[in-house]
Scaffold this motif. Structure first.
Motif, mmCIF file in Angstrom:
data_model
loop_
_atom_site.group_PDB
_atom_site.id
_atom_site.type_symbol
_atom_site.label_atom_id
_atom_site.label_comp_id
_atom_site.label_asym_id
_atom_site.label_seq_id
_atom_site.Cartn_x
_atom_site.Cartn_y
_atom_site.Cartn_z
ATOM 1 N N LEU A 198 -14.998 124.419 -2.768
ATOM 2 C CA LEU A 198 -14.323 124.306 -4.063
ATOM 3 C C LEU A 198 -12.954 124.992 -4.004
ATOM 4 N N PHE A 199 -12.922 126.152 -3.330
ATOM 5 C CA PHE A 199 -11.662 126.896 -3.184
ATOM 6 C C PHE A 199 -10.595 126.008 -2.532
ATOM 7 N N GLY A 223 -20.880 130.497 -7.489
ATOM 8 C CA GLY A 223 -19.632 130.463 -6.724
ATOM 9 C C GLY A 223 -18.470 129.831 -7.475
ATOM 10 N N ILE A 224 -18.749 129.088 -8.545
ATOM 11 C CA ILE A 224 -17.689 128.343 -9.241
ATOM 12 C C ILE A 224 -16.626 129.282 -9.812
ATOM 13 N N VAL A 269 -10.225 133.117 -7.223
ATOM 14 C CA VAL A 269 -9.565 133.409 -5.937
ATOM 15 C C VAL A 269 -8.502 132.341 -5.639
ATOM 16 N N ALA A 270 -8.827 131.091 -5.933
ATOM 17 C CA ALA A 270 -7.860 130.005 -5.704
ATOM 18 C C ALA A 270 -6.624 130.197 -6.584
ATOM 19 N N ASP A 319 -7.110 117.965 -14.545
ATOM 20 C CA ASP A 319 -6.585 119.273 -14.969
ATOM 21 C C ASP A 319 -5.609 119.849 -13.944
ATOM 22 N N ILE A 349 -0.597 127.865 -13.537
ATOM 23 C CA ILE A 349 -1.775 128.331 -12.795
ATOM 24 C C ILE A 349 -2.884 128.752 -13.763
ATOM 25 N N ILE A 364 -9.460 123.090 -4.764
ATOM 26 C CA ILE A 364 -8.490 123.495 -5.798
ATOM 27 C C ILE A 364 -7.113 123.693 -5.167
ATOM 28 N N ILE A 365 -7.095 124.403 -4.024
ATOM 29 C CA ILE A 365 -5.804 124.686 -3.363
ATOM 30 C C ILE A 365 -5.102 123.381 -2.973
ATOM 31 N N SER A 388 -14.682 131.079 -6.862
ATOM 32 C CA SER A 388 -13.758 130.166 -6.163
ATOM 33 C C SER A 388 -12.540 129.873 -7.027
ATOM 34 N N ASN A 389 -12.759 129.668 -8.323
ATOM 35 C CA ASN A 389 -11.656 129.355 -9.235
ATOM 36 C C ASN A 389 -10.661 130.504 -9.350
ATOM 37 N N GLY A 435 -8.389 125.263 -17.966
ATOM 38 C CA GLY A 435 -8.842 123.872 -18.113
ATOM 39 C C GLY A 435 -10.074 123.604 -17.253
ATOM 40 N N ARG A 436 -10.044 124.080 -15.993
ATOM 41 C CA ARG A 436 -11.192 123.870 -15.083
ATOM 42 C C ARG A 436 -12.427 124.602 -15.597
ATOM 43 N N ILE A 445 -1.910 119.387 -16.171
ATOM 44 C CA ILE A 445 -1.405 120.592 -16.848
ATOM 45 C C ILE A 445 -0.082 121.055 -16.219
ATOM 46 N N VAL A 480 -13.948 122.728 -18.574
ATOM 47 C CA VAL A 480 -14.763 121.573 -18.171
ATOM 48 C C VAL A 480 -16.114 122.065 -17.634
ATOM 49 N N LEU A 492 1.884 121.943 -8.214
ATOM 50 C CA LEU A 492 2.322 123.243 -8.730
ATOM 51 C C LEU A 492 3.737 123.580 -8.251
ATOM 52 N N GLY A 532 -3.136 127.973 -16.936
ATOM 53 C CA GLY A 532 -3.525 126.817 -17.759
ATOM 54 C C GLY A 532 -4.522 125.931 -17.027
ATOM 55 N N SER A 533 -4.261 125.662 -15.738
ATOM 56 C CA SER A 533 -5.197 124.858 -14.949
ATOM 57 C C SER A 533 -6.526 125.583 -14.790
ATOM 58 N N THR A 579 -4.493 133.013 -5.065
ATOM 59 C CA THR A 579 -3.818 132.553 -3.839
ATOM 60 C C THR A 579 -2.641 131.646 -4.184
ATOM 61 N N LEU A 580 -2.866 130.717 -5.113
ATOM 62 C CA LEU A 580 -1.795 129.792 -5.520
ATOM 63 C C LEU A 580 -0.616 130.553 -6.131
#
Lengths: 186, 202
Positions: free
Chosen positions: A3-4, B103-104, B110-111, A159, B79, A7-8, B107-108, B85-86, A163, B89, A15, B81-82, B114-115
């Motif tokens: 999932l990580f 893990g959801i 940490v991602a 999303d 970042i 998303i990335i 993961s969200n 949003g995730r 967004i 959902v 982005l 906002g997304s 990182t972004l």
């Protein structure tokens, strides 16, 4: 971990594009910097207007994505969907009320800061706030719906695309429309 | 089959009751939610405009900072906002219920972190290149400012976004209506503060 990386990989391109688009908008504002410094209400209004249009982009994008995932909406004749009519109506009414509010609020703050506020300038400030809001809400709505269906069909999460895209489009668009209107009206 | 009564024979109270039925309660609540949070958001925006003017002389001292600023502000909103949003959902689909798919959330977040750091670095590099190309000023500190500000703003904003989204959903609100304006207002304030902290550190 899957999932990580999902998303990335799904987010990073959009982005970066979105952030760079917003950076471009800064150049537009730079060109009317002198006008903004002279017209204090516009300088005070600018971040709020920018925020506001970004907010609507984000609301439209995230609510449309939720509708898609909950299967409340179908691509065939989407323009007849009462859910979409309701969403557009809500955002347009709230946008109009917010635009009036920020125009009045910015004018009052400018007046208290010593700016010689007149009825004529207030009307122009209000017109800029209203026109920018209406135009961008309509553009963002169409972009989110069409883009959302496209991304959803590709089995990606809208999303992650909509967004960033809608908020940057709103940032860039609001700055460009503001630049254009300031050039025309002042 | 029951014959429908003509509209003109109805009393004023009955007509008003029928008109009220046409607007579902959920619509009225959504409208109120968006209107309320939007008014707070734009008030914050107007006040941020007044505050930004206060710091403009400090910001103007660093070449390239005004090139970085719009992209940096947009990035924070995008970042978070997304992320909101995730999470919204996932909450609607029941994926964030206790013990289910642990893990959801991890993961969200940490991602998103990182972004944020990666995009800040890229924006710093773009601001540096833009300053050098268009203004002929060599300002490498802008890269470090972008990176530090990105880390600081992430540390503050990601937990706030996550907690607020879950809290709103669990209290019967629609996060999609509230989180967008909340993120942009909070993101603007936190981003400007992070940039000022980064300028002071560098």
């Amino acid at each position: 971990m899957r999932l990580f990386w999902k998303i990335i990989t799904e987010s990073v391109g959009m982005l970066l594009l979105a952030s760079l688009l917003s950076t471009l908008g800064g150049f537009g504002i730079e060109s009317i910097k002198q006008n903004l410094f002279i017209l204090l209400p516009l300088l005070i209004l600018m971040p709020a207007l920018n925020d506001m249009t970004g907010d609507y982009g984000s609301i439209i994008a995230s609510r449309f994505t939720t509708m898609l995932f909950l299967k409340h909406i179908k691509e065939k004749q989407w323009w007849r969907s009462h859910l979409l009519h309701r969403l557009l109506g809500e955002v347009l009414i709230i946008g109009t009320l917010s635009a009036i509010y920020i125009a009045v609020f910015a004018s009052i703050i400018a007046r208290f800061n010593g700016f010689a506020m007149s009825w004529d300038i207030f009307q122009r400030v209000l017109l800029i706030a209203l026109f920018t809001t209406w135009l961008l809400v309509l553009v963002l709505f169409v972009v989110c719906v069409l883009g959302g269906f496209y991304v959803y069909k590709k089995k990606h999460d809208p999303d992650n695309y909509l967004i960033p895209l809608s908020t940057s489009l709103a940032d860039l668009g609001s700055m460009l429309v503001l630049t254009l209107l300031v050039r025309v009206l002042f | 089959m029951k014959k429908r009564e003509p509209f003109i024979y109805r009393t004023e109270e009955e007509i008003l009751a029928l008109l009220k039925q046409k607007v579902p309660r959920r619509t009225v609540r959504e409208f109120d939610e968006i209107l309320f949070i939007e008014f707070i958001s734009v008030t914050g925006g107007v006040l941020a405009g007044a505050l930004l003017a206060q710091f403009l002389d400090k910001i103007a001292l660093i070449p390239g900072l005004l090139i970085l600023l719009p992209g940096f502000l947009a990035m924070r909103g995008n970042i978070s906002g997304s992320l909101a949003g995730r999470l919204s959902v996932a909450l609607h689909l029941g994926l964030l219920n206790k013990g289910k798919h642990p893990g959801i959330l991890h993961s969200n977040t940490v991602a998103a972190f990182t972004l944020g750091v990666f995009t800040s670095l890229i924006l710093g590099l773009v601001a540096y290149a833009g300053t050098w190309l268009f203004f002929h000023a060599n300002s490498p500190q802008i890269i470090l400012i972008a990176l530090i500000a990105g880390i600081v703003s992430n540390i503050i904003l990601i937990p706030l976004t996550t907690r607020a989204t879950i809290w709103l959903f669990r209290h019967g609100h629609e996060p999609d209506n509230i989180m967008g304006p909340y993120i942009t207002t909070l993101g603007d304030v936190v981003s400007i503060l992070s940039l000022i902290i980064a300028i002071l550190v560098v």
